[in-house]
Design a protein around this motif. Sequence first.
Motif, PDB file in Angstrom:
ATOM      1  N   ILE A 146       8.073  -1.530  -9.641  1.00  0.00           N
ATOM      2  CA  ILE A 146       7.334  -0.261  -9.599  1.00  0.00           C
ATOM      3  C   ILE A 146       8.245   0.883 -10.024  1.00  0.00           C
ATOM      4  CG2 ILE A 146       6.174   1.394  -8.074  1.00  0.00           C
ATOM      5  CD1 ILE A 146       4.396  -0.953  -8.443  1.00  0.00           C
ATOM      6  N   ILE A 205       0.843  -1.205   0.000  1.00  0.00           N
ATOM      7  CA  ILE A 205       0.000   0.000   0.000  1.00  0.00           C
ATOM      8  C   ILE A 205       0.872   1.246   0.000  1.00  0.00           C
ATOM      9  CG2 ILE A 205      -1.635   1.336   1.393  1.00  0.00           C
ATOM     10  CD1 ILE A 205      -2.863  -1.420   2.214  1.00  0.00           C
ATOM     11  N   THR A 242      -1.524   2.997 -12.152  1.00  0.00           N
ATOM     12  CA  THR A 242      -0.915   2.518 -10.902  1.00  0.00           C
ATOM     13  C   THR A 242      -1.458   1.132 -10.551  1.00  0.00           C
ATOM     14  OG1 THR A 242      -0.710   4.796 -10.124  1.00  0.00           O
ATOM     15  CG2 THR A 242      -0.513   3.065  -8.477  1.00  0.00           C
ATOM     16  N   ALA A 243      -2.749   0.920 -10.751  1.00  0.00           N
ATOM     17  CA  ALA A 243      -3.343  -0.392 -10.455  1.00  0.00           C
ATOM     18  C   ALA A 243      -2.761  -1.472 -11.370  1.00  0.00           C
ATOM     19  CB  ALA A 243      -4.862  -0.321 -10.607  1.00  0.00           C
ATOM     20  N   VAL A 244      -2.604  -1.164 -12.658  1.00  0.00           N
ATOM     21  CA  VAL A 244      -2.042  -2.138 -13.606  1.00  0.00           C
ATOM     22  C   VAL A 244      -0.592  -2.446 -13.249  1.00  0.00           C
ATOM     23  CG1 VAL A 244      -1.327  -2.457 -16.013  1.00  0.00           C
ATOM     24  CG2 VAL A 244      -3.609  -1.589 -15.493  1.00  0.00           C
ATOM     25  N   SER A 295      -1.903   8.470 -12.667  1.00  0.00           N
ATOM     26  CA  SER A 295      -3.160   7.810 -13.020  1.00  0.00           C
ATOM     27  C   SER A 295      -3.418   6.663 -12.044  1.00  0.00           C
ATOM     28  CB  SER A 295      -3.087   7.253 -14.438  1.00  0.00           C
ATOM     29  OG  SER A 295      -4.107   6.310 -14.675  1.00  0.00           O
ATOM     30  N   PHE A 296      -4.634   6.637 -11.503  1.00  0.00           N
ATOM     31  CA  PHE A 296      -4.994   5.539 -10.604  1.00  0.00           C
ATOM     32  C   PHE A 296      -4.967   4.206 -11.341  1.00  0.00           C
ATOM     33  CE2 PHE A 296      -8.264   2.594  -9.155  1.00  0.00           C
ATOM     34  CZ  PHE A 296      -7.807   2.328  -7.880  1.00  0.00           C
ATOM     35  N   TRP A 297      -5.542   4.179 -12.545  1.00  0.00           N
ATOM     36  CA  TRP A 297      -5.641   2.914 -13.279  1.00  0.00           C
ATOM     37  C   TRP A 297      -4.280   2.421 -13.737  1.00  0.00           C
ATOM     38  CZ3 TRP A 297      -9.626   0.420 -12.055  1.00  0.00           C
ATOM     39  CH2 TRP A 297     -10.808   1.073 -11.769  1.00  0.00           C
ATOM     40  N   MET A 357       2.400   1.721  -3.427  1.00  0.00           N
ATOM     41  CA  MET A 357       1.398   2.160  -4.407  1.00  0.00           C
ATOM     42  C   MET A 357       1.022   3.626  -4.187  1.00  0.00           C
ATOM     43  SD  MET A 357       1.131  -0.430  -6.304  1.00  0.00           S
ATOM     44  CE  MET A 357      -0.315  -0.155  -7.273  1.00  0.00           C
ATOM     45  N   GLY A 376       0.832  -2.099 -10.343  1.00  0.00           N
ATOM     46  CA  GLY A 376       0.834  -2.856  -9.088  1.00  0.00           C
ATOM     47  C   GLY A 376       0.490  -4.320  -9.304  1.00  0.00           C
ATOM     48  N   ALA A 377      -0.488  -4.583 -10.159  1.00  0.00           N
ATOM     49  CA  ALA A 377      -0.864  -5.967 -10.454  1.00  0.00           C
ATOM     50  C   ALA A 377       0.284  -6.709 -11.142  1.00  0.00           C
ATOM     51  CB  ALA A 377      -2.123  -5.998 -11.324  1.00  0.00           C
ATOM     52  N   TRP A 432       1.508   6.345  -7.182  1.00  0.00           N
ATOM     53  CA  TRP A 432       0.327   6.960  -7.796  1.00  0.00           C
ATOM     54  C   TRP A 432       0.606   8.364  -8.322  1.00  0.00           C
ATOM     55  CZ3 TRP A 432      -5.026   6.969  -4.938  1.00  0.00           C
ATOM     56  CH2 TRP A 432      -6.013   7.477  -5.778  1.00  0.00           C
TER      57      TRP A 432
END
Length: 183
Positions: A145, A88, A104-106, A100-102, A91, A108-109, A95
Motif C-alpha cells: 500500500i 480496514i 484504493t480498492a484496486v 480515489s475510492f476505486w 485502507m 487493496g485488492a 484512501w
Amino acid sequence: PLELSPADAFERLYPAMMGPEGETLVVALLAPEAALRTKEALATIYHVAEQAGLKRNEVHLGGPSVESVAIDAASMQSLYQNVAPSAIAVMLVAWPCLRSFWLTAVVGALAGACEAIALSIVYYAGSPFTGLLVVMPALIFVVFISGAVHFCNYYFDAAKIAQVKHLAPDWAALTALRVGWFP
C-alpha cells in the motif's frame, strides 16, 4: 551400573519418576524429523496417552516443543483476529492519500493478492507457518500500500506536468516509474 535388574532399576527411579498418587513422569525427546512437525508430534503423544487410558487433562506436557506449538497457535489466533481490522485501518489511511475510492480498492485488492502469493510460497515451499512468519502478511500488505501510494502520487504529479507541457500520456507513467523505482 548397567547390570541392574528391572526391579532394582524401578526402585532407583521410583522416587524421581512417580508422584505420591502414582503419577508417572515420562521424559521424551523428539527425533529431528518430529521436531520439524511439533504440532503433529504432540498430537500423537496425546493420542497414545488416550489409548493408554489417560484423559487429555491428565497429561501435562512441557518444554520448548510445547511452548513453540502454543506460541504458534496464539500467533495464528492473533492473525485471524487482526487481519480485517488492520486491513480496514490501512485502507482508510490510504484512501485520502490515493484520492480515489476505486484506486484504493484496486490497490487493496492487489495488496491482498500479494499477501496470498507470499503465503502460498511459504506453504508450497514446505515451510511451517510459525509465529515469526505471522507478521509477514500484514507487513506485505502495508509495504505494498505504501509503495502504491508513492507511485500513484508520482504519477499524478507527472501527469499534471505532462498536461501542461503537452507531453505524451505514457511520459507520466514512465516518469513515475523512474522517480519511484529507487526508493
